[in-house]
Structure formats: C-alpha cells, structure tokens
Design a protein around this motif. Structure first.
Motif, PDB file in Angstrom:
ATOM      1  N   TYR A 220     -10.707  -0.426 -30.606  1.00 16.53           N
ATOM      2  CA  TYR A 220      -9.840  -1.499 -31.085  1.00 16.53           C
ATOM      3  C   TYR A 220      -8.678  -1.756 -30.141  1.00 16.53           C
ATOM      4  O   TYR A 220      -7.682  -2.364 -30.531  1.00 16.53           O
ATOM      5  CB  TYR A 220      -9.337  -1.179 -32.500  1.00 16.53           C
ATOM      6  N   ALA A 221      -8.826  -1.305 -28.883  1.00 14.62           N
ATOM      7  CA  ALA A 221      -7.817  -1.611 -27.861  1.00 14.62           C
ATOM      8  C   ALA A 221      -8.017  -3.044 -27.384  1.00 14.62           C
ATOM      9  O   ALA A 221      -9.076  -3.647 -27.580  1.00 14.62           O
ATOM     10  CB  ALA A 221      -7.930  -0.637 -26.700  1.00 14.62           C
ATOM     11  N   THR A 222      -6.984  -3.594 -26.731  1.00 14.03           N
ATOM     12  CA  THR A 222      -7.070  -4.979 -26.258  1.00 14.03           C
ATOM     13  C   THR A 222      -7.448  -5.023 -24.782  1.00 14.03           C
ATOM     14  O   THR A 222      -6.675  -4.626 -23.913  1.00 14.03           O
ATOM     15  CB  THR A 222      -5.731  -5.713 -26.452  1.00 14.03           C
ATOM     16  N   GLY A 223      -8.632  -5.507 -24.495  1.00 13.36           N
ATOM     17  CA  GLY A 223      -9.063  -5.766 -23.132  1.00 13.36           C
ATOM     18  C   GLY A 223      -8.827  -4.622 -22.172  1.00 13.36           C
ATOM     19  O   GLY A 223      -9.261  -3.483 -22.397  1.00 13.36           O
ATOM     20  N   TYR A 277       0.370  -2.878 -35.179  1.00 14.13           N
ATOM     21  CA  TYR A 277       0.527  -2.252 -36.489  1.00 14.13           C
ATOM     22  C   TYR A 277      -0.760  -1.588 -36.972  1.00 14.13           C
ATOM     23  O   TYR A 277      -0.824  -1.089 -38.095  1.00 14.13           O
ATOM     24  CB  TYR A 277       0.973  -3.299 -37.512  1.00 14.13           C
ATOM     25  N   GLY A 278      -1.781  -1.600 -36.124  1.00 11.88           N
ATOM     26  CA  GLY A 278      -3.051  -0.992 -36.490  1.00 11.88           C
ATOM     27  C   GLY A 278      -3.934  -1.868 -37.344  1.00 11.88           C
ATOM     28  O   GLY A 278      -4.970  -1.412 -37.857  1.00 11.88           O
ATOM     29  N   VAL A 279      -3.580  -3.136 -37.506  1.00 19.37           N
ATOM     30  CA  VAL A 279      -4.388  -4.066 -38.309  1.00 19.37           C
ATOM     31  C   VAL A 279      -5.485  -4.662 -37.429  1.00 19.37           C
ATOM     32  O   VAL A 279      -5.188  -5.237 -36.368  1.00 19.37           O
ATOM     33  CB  VAL A 279      -3.514  -5.184 -38.903  1.00 19.37           C
ATOM     34  N   ILE A 280      -6.722  -4.536 -37.856  1.00 25.09           N
ATOM     35  CA  ILE A 280      -7.850  -5.083 -37.093  1.00 25.09           C
ATOM     36  C   ILE A 280      -7.894  -6.591 -37.349  1.00 25.09           C
ATOM     37  O   ILE A 280      -8.367  -7.040 -38.395  1.00 25.09           O
ATOM     38  CB  ILE A 280      -9.170  -4.417 -37.489  1.00 25.09           C
ATOM     39  N   VAL A 281      -7.387  -7.349 -36.410  1.00 24.23           N
ATOM     40  CA  VAL A 281      -7.273  -8.800 -36.587  1.00 24.23           C
ATOM     41  C   VAL A 281      -8.437  -9.563 -35.965  1.00 24.23           C
ATOM     42  O   VAL A 281      -8.525 -10.784 -36.106  1.00 24.23           O
ATOM     43  CB  VAL A 281      -5.932  -9.309 -36.009  1.00 24.23           C
ATOM     44  N   ASP A 282      -9.318  -8.870 -35.277  1.00 27.60           N
ATOM     45  CA  ASP A 282     -10.559  -9.474 -34.782  1.00 27.60           C
ATOM     46  C   ASP A 282     -11.642  -8.410 -34.880  1.00 27.60           C
ATOM     47  O   ASP A 282     -11.579  -7.385 -34.193  1.00 27.60           O
ATOM     48  CB  ASP A 282     -10.403  -9.949 -33.332  1.00 27.60           C
ATOM     49  N   ASP A 283     -12.608  -8.638 -35.750  1.00 34.00           N
ATOM     50  CA  ASP A 283     -13.679  -7.655 -35.967  1.00 34.00           C
ATOM     51  C   ASP A 283     -15.047  -8.245 -35.638  1.00 34.00           C
ATOM     52  O   ASP A 283     -16.050  -7.879 -36.242  1.00 34.00           O
ATOM     53  CB  ASP A 283     -13.652  -7.144 -37.402  1.00 34.00           C
ATOM     54  N   THR A 284     -15.080  -9.139 -34.664  1.00 33.07           N
ATOM     55  CA  THR A 284     -16.329  -9.818 -34.329  1.00 33.07           C
ATOM     56  C   THR A 284     -17.442  -8.826 -33.991  1.00 33.07           C
ATOM     57  O   THR A 284     -18.573  -8.949 -34.471  1.00 33.07           O
ATOM     58  CB  THR A 284     -16.118 -10.790 -33.150  1.00 33.07           C
ATOM     59  N   TYR A 285     -17.121  -7.811 -33.161  1.00 34.52           N
ATOM     60  CA  TYR A 285     -18.152  -6.844 -32.782  1.00 34.52           C
ATOM     61  C   TYR A 285     -18.627  -6.043 -33.992  1.00 34.52           C
ATOM     62  O   TYR A 285     -19.836  -5.866 -34.203  1.00 34.52           O
ATOM     63  CB  TYR A 285     -17.645  -5.896 -31.697  1.00 34.52           C
ATOM     64  N   ASP A 286     -17.688  -5.546 -34.790  1.00 31.77           N
ATOM     65  CA  ASP A 286     -18.059  -4.759 -35.961  1.00 31.77           C
ATOM     66  C   ASP A 286     -18.946  -5.555 -36.910  1.00 31.77           C
ATOM     67  O   ASP A 286     -19.914  -5.022 -37.462  1.00 31.77           O
ATOM     68  CB  ASP A 286     -16.804  -4.301 -36.714  1.00 31.77           C
ATOM     69  N   SER A 287     -18.606  -6.829 -37.119  1.00 30.88           N
ATOM     70  CA  SER A 287     -19.405  -7.623 -38.060  1.00 30.88           C
ATOM     71  C   SER A 287     -20.782  -7.911 -37.483  1.00 30.88           C
ATOM     72  O   SER A 287     -21.763  -8.017 -38.229  1.00 30.88           O
ATOM     73  CB  SER A 287     -18.679  -8.916 -38.425  1.00 30.88           C
ATOM     74  N   PRO A 440      -0.070 -17.019 -44.531  1.00 33.96           N
ATOM     75  CA  PRO A 440      -0.729 -16.201 -43.516  1.00 33.96           C
ATOM     76  C   PRO A 440       0.148 -16.090 -42.275  1.00 33.96           C
ATOM     77  O   PRO A 440       1.019 -16.923 -42.036  1.00 33.96           O
ATOM     78  CB  PRO A 440      -2.005 -16.989 -43.208  1.00 33.96           C
ATOM     79  N   THR A 441      -0.081 -15.048 -41.507  1.00 32.99           N
ATOM     80  CA  THR A 441       0.688 -14.850 -40.295  1.00 32.99           C
ATOM     81  C   THR A 441      -0.242 -14.738 -39.099  1.00 32.99           C
ATOM     82  O   THR A 441      -1.462 -14.866 -39.230  1.00 32.99           O
ATOM     83  CB  THR A 441       1.581 -13.598 -40.428  1.00 32.99           C
ATOM     84  N   THR A 442       0.342 -14.506 -37.937  1.00 31.30           N
ATOM     85  CA  THR A 442      -0.421 -14.480 -36.689  1.00 31.30           C
ATOM     86  C   THR A 442      -1.072 -13.129 -36.462  1.00 31.30           C
ATOM     87  O   THR A 442      -0.717 -12.129 -37.103  1.00 31.30           O
ATOM     88  CB  THR A 442       0.495 -14.798 -35.510  1.00 31.30           C
ATOM     89  N   ASN A 443      -2.017 -13.080 -35.544  1.00 29.77           N
ATOM     90  CA  ASN A 443      -2.708 -11.827 -35.268  1.00 29.77           C
ATOM     91  C   ASN A 443      -1.784 -10.756 -34.709  1.00 29.77           C
ATOM     92  O   ASN A 443      -1.994  -9.564 -34.923  1.00 29.77           O
ATOM     93  CB  ASN A 443      -3.895 -12.058 -34.321  1.00 29.77           C
ATOM     94  N   TRP A 444      -0.710 -11.131 -33.994  1.00 25.71           N
ATOM     95  CA  TRP A 444       0.190 -10.121 -33.430  1.00 25.71           C
ATOM     96  C   TRP A 444       1.261  -9.656 -34.418  1.00 25.71           C
ATOM     97  O   TRP A 444       1.911  -8.650 -34.204  1.00 25.71           O
ATOM     98  CB  TRP A 444       0.873 -10.661 -32.168  1.00 25.71           C
TER      99      TRP A 444
END
Length: 612
Positions: A220-223, A277-287, A440-444
């Motif tokens: 779940y790291a970024t790039g 904050y540890g929130v998974i805001v993009d789970d495309t791979y997992d899904s 709703p809020t932003t991914n960051w």
C-alpha cells in the motif's frame, strides 16, 4: 513373439513420424558469462516465435526446426535478472549461449532519456503513448489545480487542494505522477518545482522510466516510495531496458526479460495505495485480485493494454535489427480506461416493474459484468449514479419510499445535473476527515472510510423505489447509469468538466390498470400447464413490500431439485417458471413433483406432474 515384433516396429514408425514432424533438433546449453555455470529456467526461442522452451537444471535445451542439418538459425535466450542474448546455431550441432547477469546496484545519478529518443525506433508505440493519460500524468491541468487549490482560472484558495491542507509539504503525488523526480525525493516531491523545471521530469509516466522498473512489490505504498523499484545503468555500461520480451537482443539497448511486466502486480505500484493515515484510498489491485478475472488469469494488461493492429514492433533506425512478432504479443500503449468502449461494456442493468392500486414499484439491478475491479475504481472521488426519472404528463411521480441519490450527486437544480434526493443511488468510496468533519474528502486527507458502495467485479447491486401513481395514468420511466470523474460540488467550485458519461440509458412506459388489485394475502397458485413437458408457469402473490420469496422444487422423496425463485419482492403478482431441469441443468425423470413457496411466515406447497 510376432505380436511383440510388430509392436516394436509400430513404435519405431511412430517415433520416426514424430521426429519428422518436429524437424531437426537444435540443442545447446545456456550458461553464465561470468563463471560458465548453467542457467536453469532460461526461456529459449527462435526470435519472433510465440513458442519457447525452458532450460533444465543443467541449462540444457532443445528446439526443432524445419531447416536441414548444417544450416544456421538464430536463437534468443532470456531470464529475469539477465540480459537477453542471441546466438547463431548450426542445425544438428550443440552450442552454448552465454548470458550476462544484470548489475546488482542501481545508479541514482542516471539521467533518463526523453520519449522522443524512443520515437526514433518505436514511432507507432510512441504515438499511442502520446495520446495516453500516462503522457499527461505530470502536466494534467486538473492535477495542478487539485494540488495547489486553484480553479481553472488560477484563482487561489479553491477547495480541494493538497497545498490548502499541507502548505509546507511536497506530498506523495509525485510518487506516481512525476516518478522520475520522486526518485530523488520519494514521498515529498514539490510538484511546483517539477512544473517549473522544464526537464524530463515533466514527461509524466514515460518510456525510459517504465522500462527501468526492476520490480514492483504489491503493498500500500505510493509508487516509487516503497512499491516500485528501478535499476538504472552506470556510465559507460550497457543500458538496461526491462520488458515482457526475451527476444529483444540488441546489445546497446540492454533488453532484459522481466515477467512482472505481464502481471497486474506491475500496475499495483500506482493503482493501490494507503494515505498517511493508513486509509486505503485506492484498492484497484485488491479488488481485481478478489475477482473472477484474477481467477481466470486475466491481468490488467489484457484489458487496458490490449494489443491492436497499431502495436507496431519497430521502425526507423532499428528496423534492420527488429524482430517481427505476432502483434497479439505487443501491448498497446494507449492505456485505455474510462473510454466509451470500456464504459459501455462494464455494467448491465435489469429492471423489475410492478404496478398495483396506485403504486409503481421499481427494482433496478446493476451488475458489474465487464470491469475486473470495483465499479467505479481509482481515486476515492470518482463516483457513479443510478438516476431514475418516473413521470406522468411531464410531472415527477411522488416517491413514497426507496433509494435516493445522496448529496454528493449535486445539490440544486436537477436541470443542471444536481441529483441529490432524486430516485436512484450513488456508488463511491465515501471518506471523511474526523478532525474537520469534512466528508466526502480527498484521498490525501481521509482519516476513515464511512462506506464503500462501489460494485465489485461480477456482483450485483439492487435498488428499490416505490412511487405513487394516479388511476389510469401512463408512467414514463427513464433509468440511466452515469459515471462522473469527480464530485459535482468540487467540479462546480473548480470549473471542471466532470467527464460525465452515460453508461446505460433505458426507458419504458407502464400503464396503470385499475383492474389490477394489490394482493391481500400470500398465495401460491396451481402451475399451468399441468401436466407439462416443456416449461410450466407458477403464479404467486405477495401482499407486502421487501419480502424475500423462495420457491423450490422437490421430488417425492423430499429431495430438493432446484430453486426457481429466491429474491426480495415488493407487493404484487409474479410468475416463476420451471423447465423440468435440476440445479445441474439436467432434465429430471417423468413423475410427480412438489413446489413450495416460503415468504415471510407463509409456507405453501402444491403438486405438479412432469412428463417427458
């Protein structure tokens, strides 16, 4: 004894025929150029062929050719961690391919080549990439505005904006949007410096960067800040260019086979991540990994990089050294996603409608049939809506109960695309910041996920709505499934185009029939025809809304044969059918059967006769 001799002759003939069909053997061994030890598991093929063999534990291999003994053929070998190698072989003679191992270290001072350099040999693929979102990953105007908190006219202080929340940080946007720059400052790349640099870093996600990726760790790291790992050559050393081909053997290019380029894991580096904050805001791979697509072995590349006739293998100065391949092996570089073709085939809509007394009941079932991940997917502010319009003489029917579109569908005049409170449903990853209460809020900025209403691959979401309708009224109903790239309120504030796209659009009319009365009690009617030998119909009545109705077929031994109905129903009269087949789609034996309805506290059973 004669039988044994004849069997031996037959086996010899079979062996001869097989050898004749296979052709002449081309055998050899693949070893390391460093210490001449065997290289096991190397892929060896005739360049451009779709077929290859793997070397055994001793580095040995055998291919077959239709060329005669003594003639020459070219072979190519590749393995992850090694430079691809080609070698001229004499048919009928053993020989050796010496492969060079890749360097162990990465050169952080390497300067990437411009995509224009790659165009010299790969003009067709360059043109595809130039039209893709990857080419605009850094320079996208929406990215600039959402990063700095400005609108389309450059006015400051317009939410959302990363810099409005974290004015003294660079942030992790660059880890995927400007990866060559983020390699120097992972997790904290100042994007304004990138935009002002007029350097290769503004080229987005470009050829030389992608083909320097040595590995991608699914996490779940970024790039480049913990998921994507590169290996760049040192000065005066051979270049390194990873890819899915083991037969790219041009020495100066430094082609090296890497199987991660053929897997969804490669895409996970930027299409799955958690924020600070540890929130998974993009789970495309997992899904995707949880879907039937993954179970069938379908990778991201199979859909989003699907080969086409424009996937040109090479041209320009490299044409003389190029390998003509099956274009089905050459990925397209358009990286298509939210295009009409993709959106049109991603979902299916089914509608159940009943009208009794003065009420119109609608049940809309949306199934994710074509997306190998949740629908929608990507950054958390992407959203999708089921929009239902039910009217009589141009006036909306009063909705008595059921699903409605949430406020993020837009508050205001419906004629301007504001759908909040209208019949329908919203689909999104709905997040919130606990400190500010923003949602709703932003991914960051998300500290928690309130709910996830997106539709997983292969799954169905059901919405129900009940409307009041007058006597003898004609109801005109339109149901649309609409995708939006960003929330309506944000788009209005920024002046953005929401990139709204109507994925499904269906309409129908339904007439109120005064003679149709709402059932007063549960009832299971006798099937018709009875006896039957094709299909029989079973009518049943439901007097209440949101009732689960189950109808099952049993044999005379009390064994369950098949479930022909099991779903939630609103008040109305319905018909189920049975075609005389069991749950395995096998036609049952002729004879007496029972059908039983369970609805609420009601259980009713009747007999039927099936005749083949």
């Amino acid at each position: 004894m004669v039988k044994i001799i004849l069997l031996m002759i037959f086996l010899c003939l079979c062996s001869f025929i097989m050898l004749t069909q296979q052709g002449q053997p081309v055998s050899g061994i693949v070893v390391s150029s460093a210490d001449l030890t065997p290289v096991a598991g190397a892929r060896v093929r005739f360049p451009g062929s779709n077929d290859f063999v793997l070397t055994n534990a001793q580095g040995e291999f055998t291919l077959f050719t239709d060329k005669p003994n003594g003639s020459f053929v070219t072979l190519a070998a590749g393995k992850r961690g090694w430079f691809n190698k080609r070698r001229l072989f004499a048919v009928g003679q053993n020989d050796t391919i010496k492969m060079d191992p890749l360097p162990e270290e990465d050169n952080p001072d390497f300067i990437f080549q411009s995509p224009a350099f790659c165009r010299n040999c790969h003009a067709g693929l360059f043109n595809q990439w130039s039209e893709s979102k990857h080419a605009r990953a850094t320079t996208n105007s929406m990215l600039k505005q959402i990063y700095n908190g400005t609108d389309v006219n450059g006015n400051p202080g317009v939410y959302p904006g990363f810099k409005l929340n974290f004015p003294n940080e660079g942030g992790d946007c660059g880890d995927c949007h400007a990866p060559s720059a983020a390699l120097r400052t992972p997790g904290n790349t100042e994007m304004n410096d990138v935009w002002n640099s007029n350097s290769i870093d503004t080229a987005g996600v470009f050829c030389d960067f992608c083909h320097k990726i040595d590995d991608v760790e699914v996490n779940y790291a970024t790039g480049v800040n913990g998921s994507i790992f590169v290996k760049r050559p040192f000065p005066h050393k051979r270049d390194i260019n990873y890819g899915q081909f083991d037969d790219v053997t041009t020495d100066w290019m430094g082609g090296t086979y890497n199987d991660v380029y053929e897997k969804s894991a490669f895409c996970s580096g930027c299409h799955q991540y958690a924020n600070r904050y540890g929130v998974i805001v993009d789970d495309t791979y997992d899904s995707w990994a949880a879907s039937s697509f993954a179970a069938q072995g379908l990778q991201c590349q199979d859909c989003h990089m699907r080969p086409n006739s424009d996937s040109i293998f090479a041209g320009g100065i490299a044409a003389a050294d190029a390998v003509a391949r099956d274009t089905n092996r050459v990925y397209s570089q358009f990286f298509k996603g939210t295009t009409p073709a993709f959106m049109d085939r991603s979902a299916k809509l089914a509608v159940e409608k009943t009208i009794t007394q003065n009420r119109l009941s609608l049940k809309a079932m949306v199934t994710n049939v074509g997306a190998g991940h949740k629908l929608p997917t990507g950054v958390s502010f992407r959203n999708m809506f089921l929009v239902v319009k039910a009217e009589n003489n141009g006036q909306p029917l009063a909705q008595l109960e059921g699903d409605t579109i949430p406020f993020y569908g837009g508050v205001g005049d419906p004629a301007e695309g504001n759908w909040s409170g209208l019949p329908g449903k919203g689909f999104t990853l709905f997040t919130r910041n606990e400190t500010t209460g923003e949602s709703p809020t932003t991914n960051w900025f998300a500290t928690e996920i309130i709910y996830d209403s997106r539709i997983p691959a292969g799954k169905t979401d059901t919405s129900s709505m009940l409307f009041k309708i007058g006597k003898n009224a004609l109801a005109n109903v339109q149901i649309q499934l609409v995708y939006r790239a960003v929330y309506k309120a944000w788009a209005d504030a920024k002046g953005w185009d929401m990139r709204e796209y109507v994925m499904i659009d269906t309409a129908f009319q339904i007439q109120f029939d005064e003679s149709v009365r709402e059932p007063e009690k549960y009832a299971l009617h006798q099937n018709y025809p009875n006896p039957f030998n094709g299909v029989t119909r079973i009518k049943y009545d439901v007097p209440e809304n949101d009732q689960t109705v189950s109808i099952k077929i049993y044999n005379v031994m009390g064994q369950e044969i098949r479930t022909i109905e099991n779903s939630s129903k609103n008040a109305g009269q319905y018909t189920a059918t049975w075609d005389g087949k069991n749950s395995k789609a096998q036609t049952v034996a002729s004879g007496l059967y029972f059908y039983r309805m369970i609805a609420g506290k009601t259980i009713q059973t009747k007999k039927l006769l099936f005749i083949k």
